[in-house]
Design a protein around this motif. Sequence first.
Motif, mmCIF file in Angstrom:
data_model
loop_
_atom_site.group_PDB
_atom_site.id
_atom_site.type_symbol
_atom_site.label_atom_id
_atom_site.label_comp_id
_atom_site.label_asym_id
_atom_site.label_seq_id
_atom_site.Cartn_x
_atom_site.Cartn_y
_atom_site.Cartn_z
ATOM 1 N N PHE A 140 0.837 -1.204 0.000
ATOM 2 C CA PHE A 140 0.000 0.000 0.000
ATOM 3 C C PHE A 140 0.873 1.255 0.000
ATOM 4 O O PHE A 140 0.631 2.197 -0.771
ATOM 5 C CB PHE A 140 -0.911 -0.009 1.229
ATOM 6 N N THR A 141 1.895 1.280 0.864
ATOM 7 C CA THR A 141 2.777 2.443 0.961
ATOM 8 C C THR A 141 3.543 2.668 -0.333
ATOM 9 O O THR A 141 3.710 3.806 -0.785
ATOM 10 C CB THR A 141 3.763 2.270 2.124
ATOM 11 N N TRP A 142 4.018 1.576 -0.932
ATOM 12 C CA TRP A 142 4.784 1.692 -2.180
ATOM 13 C C TRP A 142 3.917 2.256 -3.307
ATOM 14 O O TRP A 142 4.324 3.175 -4.019
ATOM 15 C CB TRP A 142 5.338 0.334 -2.572
ATOM 16 N N ILE A 143 2.705 1.701 -3.451
ATOM 17 C CA ILE A 143 1.804 2.191 -4.499
ATOM 18 C C ILE A 143 1.385 3.624 -4.219
ATOM 19 O O ILE A 143 1.320 4.465 -5.127
ATOM 20 C CB ILE A 143 0.563 1.284 -4.610
ATOM 21 N N ASP A 144 1.134 3.928 -2.944
ATOM 22 C CA ASP A 144 0.673 5.263 -2.574
ATOM 23 C C ASP A 144 1.745 6.327 -2.813
ATOM 24 O O ASP A 144 1.433 7.510 -2.962
ATOM 25 C CB ASP A 144 0.261 5.273 -1.101
ATOM 26 N N SER A 145 3.010 5.907 -2.848
ATOM 27 C CA SER A 145 4.103 6.868 -3.042
ATOM 28 C C SER A 145 4.415 7.122 -4.507
ATOM 29 O O SER A 145 5.186 8.030 -4.821
ATOM 30 C CB SER A 145 5.369 6.356 -2.335
ATOM 31 N N ILE A 146 3.848 6.324 -5.406
ATOM 32 C CA ILE A 146 4.153 6.481 -6.830
ATOM 33 C C ILE A 146 3.686 7.826 -7.344
ATOM 34 O O ILE A 146 4.441 8.567 -7.989
ATOM 35 C CB ILE A 146 3.497 5.342 -7.638
ATOM 36 N N LEU A 147 2.426 8.185 -7.049
ATOM 37 C CA LEU A 147 1.851 9.411 -7.587
ATOM 38 C C LEU A 147 2.565 10.676 -7.091
ATOM 39 O O LEU A 147 2.958 11.515 -7.915
ATOM 40 C CB LEU A 147 0.362 9.485 -7.264
ATOM 41 N N PRO B 142 8.314 14.831 -1.152
ATOM 42 C CA PRO B 142 7.055 15.282 -1.760
ATOM 43 C C PRO B 142 5.897 15.103 -0.787
ATOM 44 O O PRO B 142 5.777 14.070 -0.135
ATOM 45 C CB PRO B 142 6.911 14.371 -2.993
ATOM 46 N N ARG B 143 5.048 16.118 -0.677
ATOM 47 C CA ARG B 143 3.915 16.049 0.246
ATOM 48 C C ARG B 143 2.926 14.975 -0.203
ATOM 49 O O ARG B 143 2.575 14.884 -1.368
ATOM 50 C CB ARG B 143 3.202 17.400 0.321
ATOM 51 N N ARG B 144 2.517 14.165 0.738
ATOM 52 C CA ARG B 144 1.630 13.047 0.410
ATOM 53 C C ARG B 144 0.257 13.252 1.046
ATOM 54 O O ARG B 144 0.130 13.867 2.101
ATOM 55 C CB ARG B 144 2.221 11.726 0.898
ATOM 56 N N PHE B 145 -0.736 12.668 0.376
ATOM 57 C CA PHE B 145 -2.095 12.629 0.888
ATOM 58 C C PHE B 145 -2.445 11.148 1.047
ATOM 59 O O PHE B 145 -2.747 10.476 0.051
ATOM 60 C CB PHE B 145 -3.056 13.326 -0.072
ATOM 61 N N GLY C 25 -3.463 7.563 1.007
ATOM 62 C CA GLY C 25 -4.540 6.841 0.345
ATOM 63 C C GLY C 25 -4.881 7.355 -1.035
ATOM 64 O O GLY C 25 -5.389 6.601 -1.875
ATOM 65 N N LEU C 26 -4.604 8.635 -1.314
ATOM 66 C CA LEU C 26 -4.992 9.216 -2.599
ATOM 67 C C LEU C 26 -4.206 8.600 -3.748
ATOM 68 O O LEU C 26 -4.781 8.220 -4.782
ATOM 69 C CB LEU C 26 -4.776 10.735 -2.574
ATOM 70 N N GLY C 27 -2.906 8.469 -3.570
ATOM 71 C CA GLY C 27 -2.084 7.876 -4.626
ATOM 72 C C GLY C 27 -2.481 6.441 -4.904
ATOM 73 O O GLY C 27 -2.545 6.013 -6.067
ATOM 74 N N PHE C 28 -2.778 5.698 -3.849
ATOM 75 C CA PHE C 28 -3.180 4.300 -4.002
ATOM 76 C C PHE C 28 -4.473 4.202 -4.793
ATOM 77 O O PHE C 28 -4.598 3.406 -5.719
ATOM 78 C CB PHE C 28 -3.342 3.667 -2.616
ATOM 79 N N ILE C 29 -5.446 5.036 -4.430
ATOM 80 C CA ILE C 29 -6.750 5.002 -5.117
ATOM 81 C C ILE C 29 -6.602 5.373 -6.584
ATOM 82 O O ILE C 29 -7.166 4.717 -7.475
ATOM 83 C CB ILE C 29 -7.743 5.959 -4.419
ATOM 84 N N ILE C 30 -5.821 6.413 -6.878
ATOM 85 C CA ILE C 30 -5.657 6.860 -8.261
ATOM 86 C C ILE C 30 -4.953 5.801 -9.096
ATOM 87 O O ILE C 30 -5.337 5.534 -10.249
ATOM 88 C CB ILE C 30 -4.883 8.191 -8.304
#
Length: 207
Positions: free
Chosen positions: A35-42, A62-65, A67-72
């Motif tokens: 989850f963390t790896w996928i969420d950090s891609i965006l 980079p500022r993260r939100f 769950g947003l990166g994972f969902i996208i």
Amino acid sequence: MKFSSIPGKLFKYFLQGLIILAPVTITIWAVFSIFTWIDSILPNLIHNLFPSFIGVDHEGYPRRFPGLGFIIVIVLVLIVGYISSSFIVSKLVELFDKILEKTPGIRIIYSTIKDFFEAFAGNKRKFDKSVLVNIESNEVWRVGFITQEELGQFGLQEYVSVYVPQSYAFSGNLFFVKKERVRILTDISSTDVMKFAISGGVTVIDE
């Protein structure tokens, strides 16, 4: 209770607790890591393309939100899978696929990764025909999966290729075996066979 028996009982309780907690902990850790790896891609991608768009945190990352990166990413994969089923897009994907497979250097990496994923989930699934295979001795059998039923390109007309997974690992060995030394497993699902092999025979297969 004798004092000498206390260490033995404590060790027994420790093992019981380890058996309960280890699978749960490792599973949670694996899911969280993915989850963390996928969420950090965006965020990383946006930051590389548009450095000032999302900004950075106090540590310079980079500022993260959450769950947003994972969902996208998941939605993007679903959209690509959906539109790829259309005729026009499928032809474009097929053309792009041919270009990559003919590009020197890239084709080795691309074709290997593509075949690996298709072997598990694509239209060319390979690990769906589980077998018992006899390799070293007539009295010893291994659990495996037929990956190719015709090996004429190797000059082996009466052979099949069998992938034999290793226990407690995601690696395995490939063998070319005569068809007469292979037994097809029809009453057990391929998923159960894979779990049985990887667990070292510990997993119980329901009848």
